[in-house]
Design a protein around this motif. Structure first.
Motif, PDB file in Angstrom:
ATOM      1  N   LEU A  85       0.446   4.031  -7.101  1.00  0.00           N
ATOM      2  CA  LEU A  85       0.569   2.632  -7.575  1.00  0.00           C
ATOM      3  C   LEU A  85       2.009   2.180  -7.931  1.00  0.00           C
ATOM      4  CD1 LEU A  85      -0.962   0.198  -8.368  1.00  0.00           C
ATOM      5  CD2 LEU A  85      -1.254   1.074 -10.684  1.00  0.00           C
ATOM      6  N   ALA A  86       2.953   2.876  -8.455  1.00  0.00           N
ATOM      7  CA  ALA A  86       4.031   2.670  -8.748  1.00  0.00           C
ATOM      8  C   ALA A  86       4.980   2.425  -7.360  1.00  0.00           C
ATOM      9  CB  ALA A  86       4.832   3.698  -9.631  1.00  0.00           C
ATOM     10  N   ASP A  87       4.568   3.219  -6.465  1.00  0.00           N
ATOM     11  CA  ASP A  87       5.432   3.141  -5.304  1.00  0.00           C
ATOM     12  C   ASP A  87       4.963   1.825  -4.550  1.00  0.00           C
ATOM     13  OD1 ASP A  87       6.437   5.379  -5.392  1.00  0.00           O
ATOM     14  OD2 ASP A  87       5.670   6.435  -4.012  1.00  0.00           O
ATOM     15  N   ALA A  88       3.744   1.417  -4.423  1.00  0.00           N
ATOM     16  CA  ALA A  88       2.926   0.147  -3.899  1.00  0.00           C
ATOM     17  C   ALA A  88       3.808  -1.134  -4.850  1.00  0.00           C
ATOM     18  CB  ALA A  88       1.735   0.300  -4.156  1.00  0.00           C
TER      19      ALA A  88
ATOM     20  N   ILE B  35       0.979  -1.386  -0.042  1.00  0.00           N
ATOM     21  CA  ILE B  35      -0.015   0.015  -0.040  1.00  0.00           C
ATOM     22  C   ILE B  35       0.938   1.370   0.023  1.00  0.00           C
ATOM     23  CG2 ILE B  35      -0.089  -0.142   2.491  1.00  0.00           C
ATOM     24  CD1 ILE B  35      -3.116   0.938   2.120  1.00  0.00           C
ATOM     25  N   ASP B  36       0.438   2.321  -0.659  1.00  0.00           N
ATOM     26  CA  ASP B  36       1.137   3.673  -0.843  1.00  0.00           C
ATOM     27  C   ASP B  36       0.201   4.805  -0.827  1.00  0.00           C
ATOM     28  OD1 ASP B  36       3.829   5.279  -1.256  1.00  0.00           O
ATOM     29  OD2 ASP B  36       2.394   5.830  -2.461  1.00  0.00           O
TER      30      ASP B  36
ATOM     31  N   ALA C 107      13.834   1.609 -13.169  1.00  0.00           N
ATOM     32  CA  ALA C 107      13.291   2.882 -12.800  1.00  0.00           C
ATOM     33  C   ALA C 107      11.771   2.804 -12.587  1.00  0.00           C
ATOM     34  CB  ALA C 107      13.770   3.736 -13.542  1.00  0.00           C
ATOM     35  N   PHE C 108      11.028   3.525 -11.765  1.00  0.00           N
ATOM     36  CA  PHE C 108       9.704   3.571 -11.730  1.00  0.00           C
ATOM     37  C   PHE C 108       9.416   5.172 -11.396  1.00  0.00           C
ATOM     38  CE2 PHE C 108      11.254   3.025  -7.587  1.00  0.00           C
ATOM     39  CZ  PHE C 108      10.498   3.637  -6.636  1.00  0.00           C
ATOM     40  N   GLN C 109       7.974   5.408 -11.330  1.00  0.00           N
ATOM     41  CA  GLN C 109       7.699   7.017 -11.090  1.00  0.00           C
ATOM     42  C   GLN C 109       7.416   6.951  -9.483  1.00  0.00           C
ATOM     43  OE1 GLN C 109       3.980   7.882 -13.294  1.00  0.00           O
ATOM     44  NE2 GLN C 109       3.994   9.745 -12.502  1.00  0.00           N
ATOM     45  N   HIS C 110       8.381   7.575  -9.028  1.00  0.00           N
ATOM     46  CA  HIS C 110       8.438   7.554  -7.577  1.00  0.00           C
ATOM     47  C   HIS C 110       7.531   8.489  -7.120  1.00  0.00           C
ATOM     48  CE1 HIS C 110       9.381   7.282  -3.472  1.00  0.00           C
ATOM     49  NE2 HIS C 110      10.386   8.315  -3.403  1.00  0.00           N
ATOM     50  N   HIS C 111       6.445   8.363  -6.048  1.00  0.00           N
ATOM     51  CA  HIS C 111       5.683   9.116  -5.649  1.00  0.00           C
ATOM     52  C   HIS C 111       4.077   8.999  -6.337  1.00  0.00           C
ATOM     53  CE1 HIS C 111       7.912  10.623  -2.386  1.00  0.00           C
ATOM     54  NE2 HIS C 111       8.944  11.254  -3.141  1.00  0.00           N
ATOM     55  N   ASP C 112       4.274   8.205  -7.387  1.00  0.00           N
ATOM     56  CA  ASP C 112       3.118   7.707  -7.893  1.00  0.00           C
ATOM     57  C   ASP C 112       2.651   6.575  -7.056  1.00  0.00           C
ATOM     58  OD1 ASP C 112       1.042   7.350 -10.390  1.00  0.00           O
ATOM     59  OD2 ASP C 112       1.722   5.260  -9.912  1.00  0.00           O
TER      60      ASP C 112
END
Length: 202
Positions: free
Chosen positions: A150-153, A8-9, A143-148
């Protein structure tokens, strides 16, 4: 591997833990991601959207105004979680947001079994820091979209799955022994001081 949990994020509109404006969740069954969920939320705490928060996650007041409130979607969110253990990267922040946002909406605060992937990584990995992008990269993920949300979760889920497999953990209970999980109600104020603002997050 019977590794079952939901990662969860949350993202918040301002410094209040009652200002959830986005939520991402990823469901894991037997060590595999099987379902994803993402919600944009209209905060009802009255604090508005702080420029610093918008800079961090890109969610604007106009975007939030068109979204449902926590009260309108909490049943759907609870149905997604079911009775799962929750895992978050800096769990104090995310579970505190869940609790305080529920409290502000007049919704009883749920009890969860939960664990923290920051603590798990700190226990198992010698790194310069244990922020989400750092741990994600150290374990070989892209790499991922940090602070999105769903991406963070999803990054949190991948980290937990990877470390559990590396250590030979058979189930989520073995993970929780290392990362401080416990079965308890989540009080609305149960957030470390360092995590009170989103830019202090991991």
């Amino acid at each position: 591997m019977t590794l079952n949990f939901t990662a969860i994020d949350f993202e918040t509109a301002n410094g209040s833990r009652a200002s959830a404006c986005a939520l991402g969740m990823v469901k894991v069954r037997n060590g595999q991601i099987v379902e994803r969920g993402s919600w944009l939320l209209r905060p009802t705490d009255g604090g508005g959207f702080w420029p610093r928060n918008v800079e961090v996650h890109g969610i604007t007041e106009a975007m939030g105004a068109a979204a449902p409130t926590w009260a309108q979607v909490h049943a759907e969110i609870n149905a997604f979680i079911e009775d799962d253990v929750l895992i978050a990267h800096n769990a104090g922040f995310d579970l505190g947001v869940f609790a305080k946002t529920s409290e502000t909406a007049g919704i009883p605060v749920r009890s969860f079994s939960y664990g923290c992937s920051v603590k798990l990584a700190q226990t198992l990995l010698a790194l310069e820091n244990h922020k989400l992008p750092t741990v994600n990269a150290a374990l070989g993920f892209g790499a991922f979209q940090h602070h999105d949300g769903l991406a963070d979760a999803e990054a949190c889920a991948n980290i937990t799955i990877s470390l559990a497999a590396r250590e030979g953990f058979a189930d989520i209970d073995a993970v929780l022994k290392l990362c401080g999980g416990s079965s308890a109600a989540v009080p609305a104020g149960a957030v470390p001081a360092a995590a009170a603002t989103p830019w202090a997050r991991f």
